[in-house]
Scaffold this motif. Structure first.
Motif, PDB file in Angstrom:
ATOM      1  N   LEU A  98       0.810  -1.222   0.000  1.00 29.88           N
ATOM      2  CA  LEU A  98       0.000   0.000   0.000  1.00 29.88           C
ATOM      3  C   LEU A  98       0.844   1.273   0.000  1.00 29.88           C
ATOM      4  N   THR A 103      -3.555   8.281  -3.908  1.00 27.78           N
ATOM      5  CA  THR A 103      -4.937   8.251  -3.421  1.00 27.78           C
ATOM      6  C   THR A 103      -5.743   9.309  -4.153  1.00 27.78           C
ATOM      7  N   PHE A 139      -8.851   2.337   7.197  1.00 25.62           N
ATOM      8  CA  PHE A 139      -8.743   1.398   6.079  1.00 25.62           C
ATOM      9  C   PHE A 139      -9.844   0.356   6.184  1.00 25.62           C
ATOM     10  N   VAL A 144     -12.584   3.087   1.911  1.00 23.86           N
ATOM     11  CA  VAL A 144     -11.602   2.771   0.870  1.00 23.86           C
ATOM     12  C   VAL A 144     -12.185   1.626   0.029  1.00 23.86           C
ATOM     13  N   THR A 146     -11.789   0.897  -3.154  1.00 25.50           N
ATOM     14  CA  THR A 146     -10.968   0.345  -4.229  1.00 25.50           C
ATOM     15  C   THR A 146      -9.489   0.451  -3.904  1.00 25.50           C
ATOM     16  N   VAL A 147      -8.800  -0.687  -4.024  1.00 29.28           N
ATOM     17  CA  VAL A 147      -7.343  -0.721  -3.966  1.00 29.28           C
ATOM     18  C   VAL A 147      -6.900  -1.408  -5.252  1.00 29.28           C
ATOM     19  N   VAL A 154      -5.381   4.031  -4.838  1.00 34.73           N
ATOM     20  CA  VAL A 154      -6.363   3.770  -3.795  1.00 34.73           C
ATOM     21  C   VAL A 154      -7.452   4.832  -3.943  1.00 34.73           C
TER      22      VAL A 154
END
Length: 165
Positions: A98, A103, A139, A144, A146-147, A154
């Motif tokens: 990550l 972002t 998190f 969040v 979508t990663v 992100v």
């Protein structure tokens, strides 16, 4: 990172460890070799591991006194990425995956870059803002959604007021 060496415990070269792994009994077995940050303090080989109440105590080869272990305080313990097991859950990530991701808000507005992941009761993404500030993002899927590791992105869909903190 799987842990951080804390203060010495006793006089025989044991140190407390702040855990950053969900399987310490498998990660810190005698004979395990761990990389360190800073690198010049390692690698370290685990000579012994035991639990004292709810605190893991580690002993390292070549560090057999309180004074010797004190020189390791605040050293980060790491394992090579290749040694990490594959994650079964497609919605689970290692911290190193990550860190460095961009972002954005759902509309594409950039928020910044993930610089760290904190585990303080809840997992938090630390996002460096372009203006120099820092944003802590819980998190969780609701915030969040979508990663995209391949895309280096992100998506953060913050509740009202999160960006104002």
């Amino acid at each position: 990172m799987v842990g951080r060496i804390g203060r010495p415990h006793g006089v025989r070269g044991e140190a407390t460890v702040e855990l950053r792994t969900d399987d310490p009994d498998a990660r810190f077995v005698p004979g395990a070799v761990l990389r360190t940050d800073p690198a010049e303090r390692g690698p370290l080989t685990v000579a012994g591991a035991r639990w004292h109440r709810e605190v893991l105590l580690l002993a390292f080869e070549g560090y057999d006194s309180r004074e010797a272990v004190e020189t390791l305080r605040d050293t980060l313990l790491e394992v090579p990425v290749a040694d990490l097991p594959a994650l079964d859950d497609p919605e689970a990530f290692y911290d190193h995956q990550l860190v460095g991701l961009a972002t954005r808000l759902p509309d594409g507005t950039p928020l910044g870059e993930v610089t760290a992941v904190r585990h303080e009761g809840a997992d938090l993404l630390v996002v460096a803002r372009p203006d120099g500030g820092e944003l802590l993002v819980p998190f969780v899927t609701a915030i969040v959604p979508t990663v995209d590791l391949a895309g280096g992105l992100v998506v953060v869909d913050p509740p009202e007021g999160l960006l104002d903190l």
